[in-house]
Design a protein around this motif. Structure first.
Motif, PDB file in Angstrom:
ATOM      1  N   LYS A 381      -9.888   8.433   8.742  1.00  0.00           N
ATOM      2  CA  LYS A 381     -10.014   7.366   7.753  1.00  0.00           C
ATOM      3  C   LYS A 381      -9.827   5.990   8.396  1.00  0.00           C
ATOM      4  O   LYS A 381      -9.017   5.818   9.308  1.00  0.00           O
ATOM      5  CB  LYS A 381      -8.973   7.548   6.642  1.00  0.00           C
ATOM      6  N   TYR A 382     -10.590   5.025   7.908  1.00  0.00           N
ATOM      7  CA  TYR A 382     -10.447   3.640   8.360  1.00  0.00           C
ATOM      8  C   TYR A 382      -9.320   2.985   7.573  1.00  0.00           C
ATOM      9  O   TYR A 382      -9.373   2.879   6.345  1.00  0.00           O
ATOM     10  CB  TYR A 382     -11.742   2.865   8.167  1.00  0.00           C
ATOM     11  N   VAL A 383      -8.292   2.542   8.285  1.00  0.00           N
ATOM     12  CA  VAL A 383      -7.115   1.938   7.655  1.00  0.00           C
ATOM     13  C   VAL A 383      -6.804   0.633   8.373  1.00  0.00           C
ATOM     14  O   VAL A 383      -6.716   0.601   9.603  1.00  0.00           O
ATOM     15  CB  VAL A 383      -5.901   2.890   7.727  1.00  0.00           C
ATOM     16  N   GLU A 384      -6.646  -0.453   7.605  1.00  0.00           N
ATOM     17  CA  GLU A 384      -6.283  -1.745   8.200  1.00  0.00           C
ATOM     18  C   GLU A 384      -5.620  -2.636   7.153  1.00  0.00           C
ATOM     19  O   GLU A 384      -6.127  -2.781   6.029  1.00  0.00           O
ATOM     20  CB  GLU A 384      -7.510  -2.443   8.781  1.00  0.00           C
ATOM     21  N   LEU A 385      -4.487  -3.215   7.524  1.00  0.00           N
ATOM     22  CA  LEU A 385      -3.790  -4.162   6.658  1.00  0.00           C
ATOM     23  C   LEU A 385      -3.834  -5.584   7.194  1.00  0.00           C
ATOM     24  O   LEU A 385      -3.656  -6.540   6.439  1.00  0.00           O
ATOM     25  CB  LEU A 385      -2.322  -3.737   6.483  1.00  0.00           C
ATOM     26  N   ASP A 386      -4.064  -5.730   8.477  1.00  0.00           N
ATOM     27  CA  ASP A 386      -4.080  -7.047   9.108  1.00  0.00           C
ATOM     28  C   ASP A 386      -5.426  -7.725   8.829  1.00  0.00           C
ATOM     29  O   ASP A 386      -6.476  -7.249   9.283  1.00  0.00           O
ATOM     30  CB  ASP A 386      -3.865  -6.893  10.608  1.00  0.00           C
ATOM     31  N   VAL A 425     -10.501  -3.664   1.045  1.00  0.00           N
ATOM     32  CA  VAL A 425     -10.084  -2.940   2.247  1.00  0.00           C
ATOM     33  C   VAL A 425      -8.577  -2.726   2.231  1.00  0.00           C
ATOM     34  O   VAL A 425      -8.077  -1.633   2.544  1.00  0.00           O
ATOM     35  CB  VAL A 425     -10.511  -3.703   3.516  1.00  0.00           C
ATOM     36  N   GLN A 426      -7.836  -3.772   1.840  1.00  0.00           N
ATOM     37  CA  GLN A 426      -6.381  -3.643   1.813  1.00  0.00           C
ATOM     38  C   GLN A 426      -5.933  -2.610   0.784  1.00  0.00           C
ATOM     39  O   GLN A 426      -5.044  -1.793   1.049  1.00  0.00           O
ATOM     40  CB  GLN A 426      -5.734  -4.996   1.516  1.00  0.00           C
ATOM     41  N   GLU A 427      -6.548  -2.622  -0.372  1.00  0.00           N
ATOM     42  CA  GLU A 427      -6.161  -1.678  -1.418  1.00  0.00           C
ATOM     43  C   GLU A 427      -6.419  -0.233  -0.990  1.00  0.00           C
ATOM     44  O   GLU A 427      -5.569   0.648  -1.164  1.00  0.00           O
ATOM     45  CB  GLU A 427      -6.938  -1.986  -2.698  1.00  0.00           C
ATOM     46  N   SER A 428      -7.608  -0.004  -0.429  1.00  0.00           N
ATOM     47  CA  SER A 428      -7.935   1.350   0.027  1.00  0.00           C
ATOM     48  C   SER A 428      -7.006   1.783   1.158  1.00  0.00           C
ATOM     49  O   SER A 428      -6.516   2.919   1.180  1.00  0.00           O
ATOM     50  CB  SER A 428      -9.383   1.395   0.496  1.00  0.00           C
ATOM     51  N   SER A 429      -6.744   0.886   2.109  1.00  0.00           N
ATOM     52  CA  SER A 429      -5.861   1.203   3.241  1.00  0.00           C
ATOM     53  C   SER A 429      -4.454   1.483   2.764  1.00  0.00           C
ATOM     54  O   SER A 429      -3.768   2.393   3.271  1.00  0.00           O
ATOM     55  CB  SER A 429      -5.863   0.049   4.243  1.00  0.00           C
ATOM     56  N   MET A 575       2.333  -6.449   6.654  1.00  0.00           N
ATOM     57  CA  MET A 575       2.917  -5.143   6.370  1.00  0.00           C
ATOM     58  C   MET A 575       3.707  -5.150   5.057  1.00  0.00           C
ATOM     59  O   MET A 575       4.145  -4.093   4.587  1.00  0.00           O
ATOM     60  CB  MET A 575       3.842  -4.716   7.515  1.00  0.00           C
ATOM     61  N   ALA A 576       3.895  -6.336   4.466  1.00  0.00           N
ATOM     62  CA  ALA A 576       4.733  -6.462   3.261  1.00  0.00           C
ATOM     63  C   ALA A 576       4.267  -5.592   2.095  1.00  0.00           C
ATOM     64  O   ALA A 576       5.112  -5.083   1.345  1.00  0.00           O
ATOM     65  CB  ALA A 576       4.809  -7.928   2.833  1.00  0.00           C
ATOM     66  N   PRO A 577       2.947  -5.381   1.875  1.00  0.00           N
ATOM     67  CA  PRO A 577       2.545  -4.534   0.750  1.00  0.00           C
ATOM     68  C   PRO A 577       3.120  -3.119   0.792  1.00  0.00           C
ATOM     69  O   PRO A 577       3.151  -2.435  -0.232  1.00  0.00           O
ATOM     70  CB  PRO A 577       1.014  -4.513   0.848  1.00  0.00           C
ATOM     71  N   LEU A 578       3.573  -2.682   1.968  1.00  0.00           N
ATOM     72  CA  LEU A 578       4.149  -1.341   2.071  1.00  0.00           C
ATOM     73  C   LEU A 578       5.605  -1.290   1.602  1.00  0.00           C
ATOM     74  O   LEU A 578       6.186  -0.204   1.506  1.00  0.00           O
ATOM     75  CB  LEU A 578       4.062  -0.822   3.506  1.00  0.00           C
ATOM     76  N   ASN A 579       6.201  -2.458   1.356  1.00  0.00           N
ATOM     77  CA  ASN A 579       7.623  -2.488   1.013  1.00  0.00           C
ATOM     78  C   ASN A 579       7.947  -1.643  -0.216  1.00  0.00           C
ATOM     79  O   ASN A 579       9.021  -1.042  -0.303  1.00  0.00           O
ATOM     80  CB  ASN A 579       8.082  -3.928   0.777  1.00  0.00           C
ATOM     81  N   ALA A 580       7.022  -1.594  -1.164  1.00  0.00           N
ATOM     82  CA  ALA A 580       7.276  -0.828  -2.389  1.00  0.00           C
ATOM     83  C   ALA A 580       7.459   0.656  -2.087  1.00  0.00           C
ATOM     84  O   ALA A 580       8.116   1.373  -2.845  1.00  0.00           O
ATOM     85  CB  ALA A 580       6.126  -1.027  -3.370  1.00  0.00           C
ATOM     86  N   VAL A 581       6.877   1.128  -0.966  1.00  0.00           N
ATOM     87  CA  VAL A 581       7.035   2.523  -0.566  1.00  0.00           C
ATOM     88  C   VAL A 581       8.229   2.683   0.364  1.00  0.00           C
ATOM     89  O   VAL A 581       8.940   3.694   0.324  1.00  0.00           O
ATOM     90  CB  VAL A 581       5.756   3.028   0.134  1.00  0.00           C
ATOM     91  N   LEU A 582       8.470   1.673   1.205  1.00  0.00           N
ATOM     92  CA  LEU A 582       9.504   1.787   2.228  1.00  0.00           C
ATOM     93  C   LEU A 582      10.905   1.815   1.630  1.00  0.00           C
ATOM     94  O   LEU A 582      11.765   2.581   2.086  1.00  0.00           O
ATOM     95  CB  LEU A 582       9.379   0.635   3.232  1.00  0.00           C
ATOM     96  N   LEU A 583      11.169   0.975   0.643  1.00  0.00           N
ATOM     97  CA  LEU A 583      12.526   0.914   0.087  1.00  0.00           C
ATOM     98  C   LEU A 583      12.974   2.242  -0.523  1.00  0.00           C
ATOM     99  O   LEU A 583      14.081   2.709  -0.232  1.00  0.00           O
ATOM    100  CB  LEU A 583      12.611  -0.224  -0.929  1.00  0.00           C
TER     101      LEU A 583
END
Length: 684
Positions: A381-386, A425-429, A575-583
C-alpha cells in the motif's frame, strides 16, 4: 584441539552509485565471491543510489583463501543484470588488520579480462648447470576455468613465454577442465638468470574474433628451486591498466575480519569462566577490579557490541544470563545521577541487554510481528503523511493500484487523469497506518504469556533496580530517559530520529516504564519493523513504497516507546494526526509492561541443569571442503541453515519447510565430537 579459520564479512551500504535504469535510479544488490566461488548474494534494494543492506555472512575456510571480492550489480526485470563495480581484498590485506577492516571502499570497474577463475597444474624444472640449460615446463591440466563461450564452456589452450620465446599447447575443445599433459622446453641464457620470468597464460580459442583471456601465473626463475616444482597454482588477472573511474562508480561500506582460532577442549576455559562469573556467584566482594569491571573500562564503543555478544552467550551457557544483566544494570545505575540519561549510552549494560533480547527473544519477536509484517509486504500500500513527499499527480509514470488508488506496485503501470488532493492522500494513509499499527499493538500487548520467562525476569529486576535508585519525588525526568534508541554508536537507525531533545519533564514514576520500553520498543520492536530482513522476518528488503510504510510505523512505535511524551516536541509535525491512536496505545502499553513484570523471580540455573531455551546463534553457514579434490566444482561452498540454542544444535538444508536434524547440547559442548557434528551437517 581444533584450528579454525573463518571470514566474517558485513556488506553494510553503498553510496553515490551510478544510475543504470531509465528512471534515473538503480536496483542494486551484491554478490560475494571467495576465490571466484559465489558464496552469498544480498537482497535487492529497489530504486536507490544509496542502498542499505546490513547483511552479514560468516565463512568457514579450512584451507584458507586468496581473495575476497564483492560485486555490485543492478537487477533488471528484462535482460541481463548490469555490473556496476567491485571491491576486491586479498588475504594479505585482510590479515594485516587484526581488528578488521571497517571503511568505505571505492568501487573499481569490472574488466572481463580480469575476471578470471580456476587453477592450473604445473611441473617446472630449471637445471642448476649444464650446457645448454633447458627449462622444462610441464602443463598437466587446469580446472574450473571461466566459461567464455555461449555453451557455458571454453576451448582452452596454454601459452608459455620465457626469455623472448613463446610456445603454445594444443586446444582442448568445449571444456573447463582441460588435460594437456604437454612439456614445453625453453633454452636459457648462460650465466645469471637475473630477472628472467616464466609466464604461463591460459586462453580460450575462438574461430572468429580475438581469443579470450582465462588467467595467468608467472614465476621469477631465480626463485625456483633447483629440483622439480610441482603443484596447483591459482590463475590471476592481468595487472590493471584501466583508467581510474572510481569516483563515478560510488563506494561500498564493508566490515571484514579474519578470525584464525585454536579451539581447546572445554576444561581449558574453566578458569576464564570462573573469573568472569565470580562477581555474580560471590556478590559480596567489591566490584572494583573484577573481570567484568575491567572489561567495561577497557572496551571502546566499536568493540563493546562484540564483547557484549560473547558475554551473553557465555553466561547463557552457565545459566547466569539474567544475573549478569542485573549486575551490569545495577552498576550502571550506581554511576547515573541524572535519570534523563538513563541507559542512553551504548554501555556494556545496554548492549548486553540488547543482545540478550535478540538471542532469547527472536522466536518471540517473529511470533508477534511476522503476521503483520508479511501482510504489509504483500499489500504494498502507498502510505504518506509528509506533504513534501506526497505524489498527488496521477500521470503516466505512476503505478497501478490493484486494490485501491493508494496501493503501489513497482512494475505494472497505468495512466490516470486529474489528481488527488493532499487531504485525500493523508486520509487514506492515516486509515492504513491506524490499521497496521492497531494490529501491531494488539499483537504486542496480547503477548505477555508468549514472552520468554528470562526476558520477563530481566525486566522485572531492571524495574526494581530503577525504583531503588530513583525513588518517587526528588527527580523529574525528560521524555528521553532510558531510551537508548541508537542501536549503533553514532547515528540512529536509518529513518528514525534520535530523541536527544529534552521535552517537558515528567514525574519520576514514569522512569520505571521508560527503563523497559526503551529496550523493548526502541531496541527491539521498532528496529525489527524498520528493517525486517535484519531480524529474519523477511528474506528480502522492502521495496520503496513498503519501506516508507515500515518507516512511519517504526516512528509511531518510537513515540509509543517514549510513552507519548514526545508528541508535539519533534521536528515532524505531520505525524500529529496519529496522536489520536498513539495516546490510547500508550495506556495499553503501560498495562502491558505492568503485566510483563508480574512474574515470580527465576532462580539462577547452575550449569548442567535444565536451562531455558534460548537461541545463541541462527543463520546460514557456508563451508568449503577441506583438501584438494580432482574436480573442484564452481560452487564449492555448501550452505546449511543452523540454529544453536542452549539445548541443541538444529540444522537443515533450508530455513523453512524442512524438519531440522538435531544434536543435543551436551554433545555440542564436547569438542571431541566436533568433527562428527560437522559431518552430520553435511560438511566433509
Amino acid at each position: 584441539m581444533a584450528k579454525t579459520t573463518s571470514l566474517r564479512c558485513r556488506v553494510l551500504e553503498g553510496k553515490d552509485l551510478p544510475a543504470k535504469d531509465v528512471s534515473g535510479s538503480s536496483d542494486p544488490y551484491c554478490v560475494v565471491k571467495v576465490d571466484n566461488e559465489v558464496v552469498a548474494r544480498t537482497a535487492t534494494v529497489w530504486k536507490s543510489l544509496n542502498p542499505f543492506w546490513g547483511e552479514e555472512i560468516t565463512l568457514l575456510l579450512p584451507r584458507g583463501f586468496n581473495n575476497l571480492t564483492i560485486y555490485v550489480l543492478d537487477e533488471d526485470t528484462i535482460g541481463q543484470d548490469d555490473v556496476i563495480g567491485k571491491v576486491s581484498l586479498s588475504h594479505q590485506q585482510i590479515a594485516a588488520e587484526p581488528r578488521g577492516i571497517d571503511s568505505w571502499l571505492s568501487l573499481a570497474p569490472v574488466n572481463p579480462d580480469q575476471e578470471v577463475q580456476g587453477e592450473i597444474h604445473l611441473e617446472l624444472q630449471v637445471p642448476e648447470r649444464g650446457q645448454p640449460r633447458v627449462l622444462h615446463c610441464h602443463l598437466i591440466e587446469a580446472r574450473d576455468l571461466a566459461p567464455r563461450d555461449p555453451s557455458g564452456t571454453s576451448d582452452p589452450f596454454g601459452r608459455v613465454s620465457c626469455c623472448g620465446h613463446t610456445l603454445e599447447t594444443a586446444v582442448m575443445k568445449k571444456t573447463r577442465f582441460p588435460h594437456w599433459d604437454e612439456v614445453l622446453e625453453f633454452e636459457l641464457p648462460e650465466g645469471d638468470l637475473g630477472e628472467a620470468v616464466l609466464n604461463v597464460e591460459v586462453w580460450d580459442w575462438d574461430i572468429v574474433g580475438k581469443n579470450d583471456f582465462l588467467g595467468r601465473v608467472e614465476f621469477f626463475l631465480d626463485t625456483l628451486c633447483p629440483g622439480p616444482t610441482r603443484g596447483w597454482f591459482q590463475l590471476l588477472p592481468f595487472p590493471s591498466t584501466t583508467e581510474d573511474h572510481r569516483r563515478q562508480l560510488g563506494a561500498l561500506r564493508l566490515t571484514v575480519k579474519l578470525l584464525e582460532d585454536t579451539v581447546l577442549p572445554p576444561h581449558y576455559y574453566q578458569p576464564l569462566i570462573q573469573l568472569l562469573t565470580e562477581p555474580i556467584l560471590c556478590p559480596a566482594q567489591s566490584p572494583e577490579g573484577t573481570a567484568l569491571a575491567v572489561l567495561e573500562e577497557v572496551t571502546s564503543g566499536e568493540s563493546r557490541q562484540d564483547v557484549a555478544t560473547k558475554l551473553v552467550k557465555i553466561f547463557l551457557g552457565q545459566g547466569l544470563a539474567v544475573p549478569l544483566l542485573d549486575y551490569l544494570t545495577t552498576h550502571e545505575l550506581a554511576r547515573t545521577t541524572d535519570p534523563n540519561t538513563l541507559f542512553r549510552s551504548n554501555s556494556l549494560a545496554s548492549k548486553s541487554m540488547e543482545q540478550f533480547m535478540k538471542v532469547v527473544g527472536l522466536p518471540y519477536l517473529h511470533e508477534v510481528l511476522k503476521p503483520v509484517v508479511n501482510r504489509i509486504f504483500e499489500e504494498k500500500k502507498y502510505v504518506e503523511l509528509d506533504p513534501s513527499k506526497m505524489e498527488l499527480s496521477w500521470g503516466s509514470s505512476l503505478p497501478l493500484f490493484p486494490v485501491s488508488l493508494t496501493q503501489r506496485c513497482p512494475h505494472r503501470r497505468i495512466s490516470f487523469k486529474g489528481s488527488l488532493s493532499e487531504a485525500q492522500v493523508q486520509e487514506s494513509s492515516l486509515e492504513l497506518l491506524k490499521g497496521y499499527l492497531g494490529d501491531i499493538i494488539d499483537a504486542i500487548v496480547g503477548s505477555v504469556d508468549k514472552c520468554p520467562l528470562p526476558m520477563r525476569v530481566a525486566f522485572k529486576q531492571l524495574r526494581r533496580r530503577v525504583e531503588e535508585r530513583f525513588p518517587l519525588a526528588q527527580h523529574e525526568v525528560g521524555a528521553t530517559a532510558g531510551l537508548g534508541v541508537c542501536t549503533n554508536p553514532g547515528p540512529p537507525p536509518q529513518g528514525l530520529s534520535c530523541p536527544c531533545p529534552h521535552p517537558a519533564p515528567v514525574p519520576i514514576q514514569e522512569v520505571r516504564y521508560f527503563s523497559i520500553s526503551g529496550f523493548l520498543f526502541l531496541r527491539f520492536f521498532a528496529p525489527a519493523v524498520l528493517t525486517p530482513k535484519l531480524f529474519g522476518l523477511r528474506e528480502q528488503h522492502a521495496e520503496p513504497c513498503t519501506g516508507r510504510t515500515l518507516l512511519l510505523l517504526a516512528k509511531a512505535l518510537q513515540t509509543i516507546g517514549n510513552l507519548g511524551l514526545q508528541q508535539g516536541q519533534g521536528k515532524e509535525p505531520w505525524m500529529a494526526p496519529l496522536n489520536a491512536v498513539l495516546l490510547p496505545s500508550v495506556t495499553r502499553v503501560r498495562a502491558f509492561l505492568d503485566a510483563l513484570v508480574t512474574v515470580v523471580d527465576e532462580v539462577p540455573v547452575p550449569r548442567g541443569h535444565s536451562q531455558p531455551l534460548a537461541t545463541i546463534k541462527e543463520g546460514p553457514l557456508h563451508t568449503c571442503p577441506e583438501g584438494r579434490v580432482a574436480l573442484l566444482p564452481r560452487f564449492a561452498f555448501k550452505k546449511r541453515h543452523f540454529r544453536l540454542s542452549t539445548q541443541a544444535l538444529a540444522y537443515a538444508k533450508v530455513h523453512q519447510g524442512q524438519v531440522p536434524c538435531s544434536i543435543p547440547g551436551e554433545q555440542v559442548g564436547d569438542m571431541d565430537v566436533g568433527a562428527d557434528i560437522l559431518g552430520c551437517l553435511g560438511f566433509p
